[in-house]
Design an enzyme around this catalytic site. Structure first.
Site, PDB file in Angstrom:
ATOM      1  N   HIS A   1      45.250  42.511  40.263  1.00 55.74           N
ATOM      2  CA  HIS A   1      44.543  41.470  39.313  1.00 55.74           C
ATOM      3  C   HIS A   1      45.663  41.175  38.298  1.00 55.74           C
ATOM      4  CE1 HIS A   1      40.243  42.829  40.665  1.00 55.74           C
ATOM      5  NE2 HIS A   1      40.674  42.151  41.328  1.00 55.74           N
TER       6      HIS A   1
ATOM      7  N   SER B   1      38.347  39.406  41.408  1.00 57.89           N
ATOM      8  CA  SER B   1      39.124  38.173  41.667  1.00 57.89           C
ATOM      9  C   SER B   1      38.487  36.843  41.335  1.00 57.89           C
ATOM     10  CB  SER B   1      39.969  38.329  42.643  1.00 57.89           C
ATOM     11  OG  SER B   1      39.268  38.403  44.022  1.00 57.89           O
TER      12      SER B   1
ATOM     13  N   ASP C   1      42.791  39.345  50.424  1.00 63.91           N
ATOM     14  CA  ASP C   1      42.490  40.694  49.889  1.00 63.91           C
ATOM     15  C   ASP C   1      41.478  41.328  50.899  1.00 63.91           C
ATOM     16  OD1 ASP C   1      42.259  42.889  48.319  1.00 63.91           O
ATOM     17  OD2 ASP C   1      40.931  41.984  47.009  1.00 63.91           O
TER      18      ASP C   1
ATOM     19  N   GLU D   1      33.537  35.053  51.533  1.00 62.43           N
ATOM     20  CA  GLU D   1      32.851  36.223  51.729  1.00 62.43           C
ATOM     21  C   GLU D   1      31.931  36.302  52.909  1.00 62.43           C
ATOM     22  OE1 GLU D   1      33.345  39.225  50.198  1.00 62.43           O
ATOM     23  OE2 GLU D   1      31.777  39.817  51.789  1.00 62.43           O
TER      24      GLU D   1
ATOM     25  N   HIS E   1      38.799  36.686  50.382  1.00 59.55           N
ATOM     26  CA  HIS E   1      37.953  38.065  50.516  1.00 59.55           C
ATOM     27  C   HIS E   1      37.528  38.267  49.171  1.00 59.55           C
ATOM     28  CE1 HIS E   1      40.456  38.281  54.073  1.00 59.55           C
ATOM     29  NE2 HIS E   1      39.520  38.843  54.573  1.00 59.55           N
TER      30      HIS E   1
HETATM   31  N1  SAM Z   1      39.124  40.103  46.243  1.00 58.82           N
HETATM   32  C1  SAM Z   1      38.003  40.941  45.436  1.00 58.82           C
HETATM   33  C2  SAM Z   1      38.486  41.449  44.259  1.00 58.82           C
HETATM   34  O1  SAM Z   1      39.622  41.636  43.914  1.00 58.82           O
HETATM   35  O2  SAM Z   1      37.600  41.608  43.346  1.00 58.82           O
HETATM   36  C3  SAM Z   1      37.583  42.041  46.398  1.00 58.82           C
HETATM   37  C4  SAM Z   1      37.406  41.998  47.807  1.00 58.82           C
HETATM   38  S1  SAM Z   1      37.120  43.380  49.062  1.00 58.82           S
HETATM   39  C5  SAM Z   1      38.672  43.952  49.018  1.00 58.82           C
HETATM   40  C6  SAM Z   1      37.283  42.523  50.430  1.00 58.82           C
HETATM   41  C7  SAM Z   1      35.881  41.661  50.720  1.00 58.82           C
HETATM   42  O3  SAM Z   1      36.204  40.817  52.044  1.00 58.82           O
HETATM   43  C8  SAM Z   1      34.648  42.287  51.033  1.00 58.82           C
HETATM   44  O4  SAM Z   1      33.563  42.099  50.377  1.00 58.82           O
HETATM   45  C9  SAM Z   1      34.415  42.105  52.421  1.00 58.82           C
HETATM   46  O5  SAM Z   1      32.925  42.023  52.790  1.00 58.82           O
HETATM   47  C10 SAM Z   1      34.803  40.605  52.628  1.00 58.82           C
HETATM   48  N2  SAM Z   1      35.372  40.483  54.056  1.00 58.82           N
HETATM   49  C11 SAM Z   1      35.663  41.172  55.056  1.00 58.82           C
HETATM   50  N3  SAM Z   1      36.170  40.473  56.002  1.00 58.82           N
HETATM   51  C12 SAM Z   1      35.904  39.328  55.640  1.00 58.82           C
HETATM   52  C13 SAM Z   1      36.434  38.088  56.473  1.00 58.82           C
HETATM   53  N4  SAM Z   1      36.948  38.030  57.604  1.00 58.82           N
HETATM   54  N5  SAM Z   1      36.317  36.778  55.599  1.00 58.82           N
HETATM   55  C14 SAM Z   1      35.644  36.513  54.496  1.00 58.82           C
HETATM   56  N6  SAM Z   1      35.277  37.768  53.888  1.00 58.82           N
HETATM   57  C15 SAM Z   1      35.689  39.079  54.386  1.00 58.82           C
END
Ligand code: SAM
Length: 289
Positions: A19, A104, A171, A122, A42
């Site tokens: 972040h 994020s 991410d 998501e 993500h």
């Molecule tokens: N970016 C966020 C933050 O910094 O606050 C954290 C995200 S977390 C590491 C990853 C997220 O991606 C999870 O909620 C998961 O459900 C989602 N996810 C996993 N595979 C995905 C995909 N192919 N497309 C979109 N989202 C996905």
């Protein structure tokens, strides 16, 4: 698949590195008035309580954001990028004690200017509902699109953005081992369509083969498109066999020229603040195409 919930990791050392970097990238890109399209591939749930729920169970914020705050409150030196990061976290808590941690999507949303747009992806069936609800509460909601689809295959459809100015945060949870392969394919396509975009990729620095190879794979992709990069890693602990995430990295393609300097100031402080039993280390490398 779908056991990952980011609330367990909200405010962790990995979130701090990610972040803090993200805020610097966005603030640099916003120095020019042209509209920006920001994609968070993500997104997670958007914002998390640190006092109850998953975050209270994992207590990862204890060794992350709360540890950083204790370090600074003890009078240790800090730098601009850490201060800006903390301002964003405090702003979400109305300047009071930190009980809530913005993910994020919220960090990005709060920094949007009227001309900017934010695209959130998501896939988790529960997280998407929470994300939609949380985003709906934001005054910037009209500037934000939320997609309940696989971002790896859909990212290319958003590129290049209409203004040809864009920031993409990638991410993944890497819960699916295939994420490493999907990331490479998505980055290849993204750079073919929008070579000048700024791409920030987070990854867990694990001994697992795919994870250890990720920075080299990204360097190769950047080189094949003649792109500059910055690579940063922050390790807070070095205990073999430990299941907890001890280190993570950011790989940024087309970084602003200011990023390396900011990270070179912030990383030693983060390592000192968050390090456990002398196991802290950091890495910072760059290449200018
Ligand atoms: N970016 C966020 C933050 O910094 O606050 C954290 C995200 S977390 C590491 C990853 C997220 O991606 C999870 O909620 C998961 O459900 C989602 N996810 C996993 N595979 C995905 C995909 N192919 N497309 C979109 N989202 C996905």
């Amino acid at each position: 698949m779908f056991s990952y919930r980011h609330a367990f990791h909200a405010g962790s050392h990995a979130d701090i590195l990610k972040h803090l970097t993200l805020i610097h990238l966005l603030e640099y890109l916003q120095e020019k008035p042209g509209a920006l399209t920001i994609v968070d591939t993500h997104a997670g749930a958007g914002i998390y309580s640190l006092k109850d729920g998953f975050a209270a169970v994992s207590k990862e914020a204890e060794g992350g954001i709360f540890q950083l705050l204790r370090f600074i409150e003890a009078g240790n030196p800090t730098v601009e990028s850490i201060q800006k990061y903390l301002e964003c976290i405090y702003a979400e808590n109305m300047g009071g004690d930190i009980a809530t941690y913005p993910g994020s999507p919220f960090i990005l949303a709060r920094l949007l200017r009227p001309q900017d747009r934010l695209k959130l992806f998501e896939l988790h069936p529960k997280e998407i509902d929470i994300l939609r609800h949380n985003v709906g509460e934001l005054k910037q909601a009209k500037q934000i699109d939320v997609y309940a689809t696989d971002s790896f295959s859909r990212l290319k459809g958003l590129l290049p953005p209409p203004s040809r100015r864009g920031l993409v945060l990638i991410d993944p949870s890497y819960e699916d081992k295939q994420d490493y392969r999907y990331l490479e394919a998505a980055m290849e396509e993204a750079l073919q369509r929008f070579a000048t975009g700024c791409y920030a990729i987070w990854y867990p620095a694990l001994s697992r083969r795919e994870s250890a190879a990720l920075p080299e794979r990204m360097k190769k992709i950047a080189a094949s498109h003649k792109r500059s990069w910055v690579h940063a890693e922050l390790r807070i602990e070095n205990v073999p066999g430990e299941r907890r995430l001890q280190a993570s990295g950011m790989f940024i393609i087309n970084p602003p020229w200011t990023l390396e300097k900011h990270l070179s100031e912030a990383l030693p402080i983060l390592a000192k603040a968050l390090g456990v039993d002398g196991g802290a280390q950091f890495l910072l490398k760059s290449f200018e195409a």
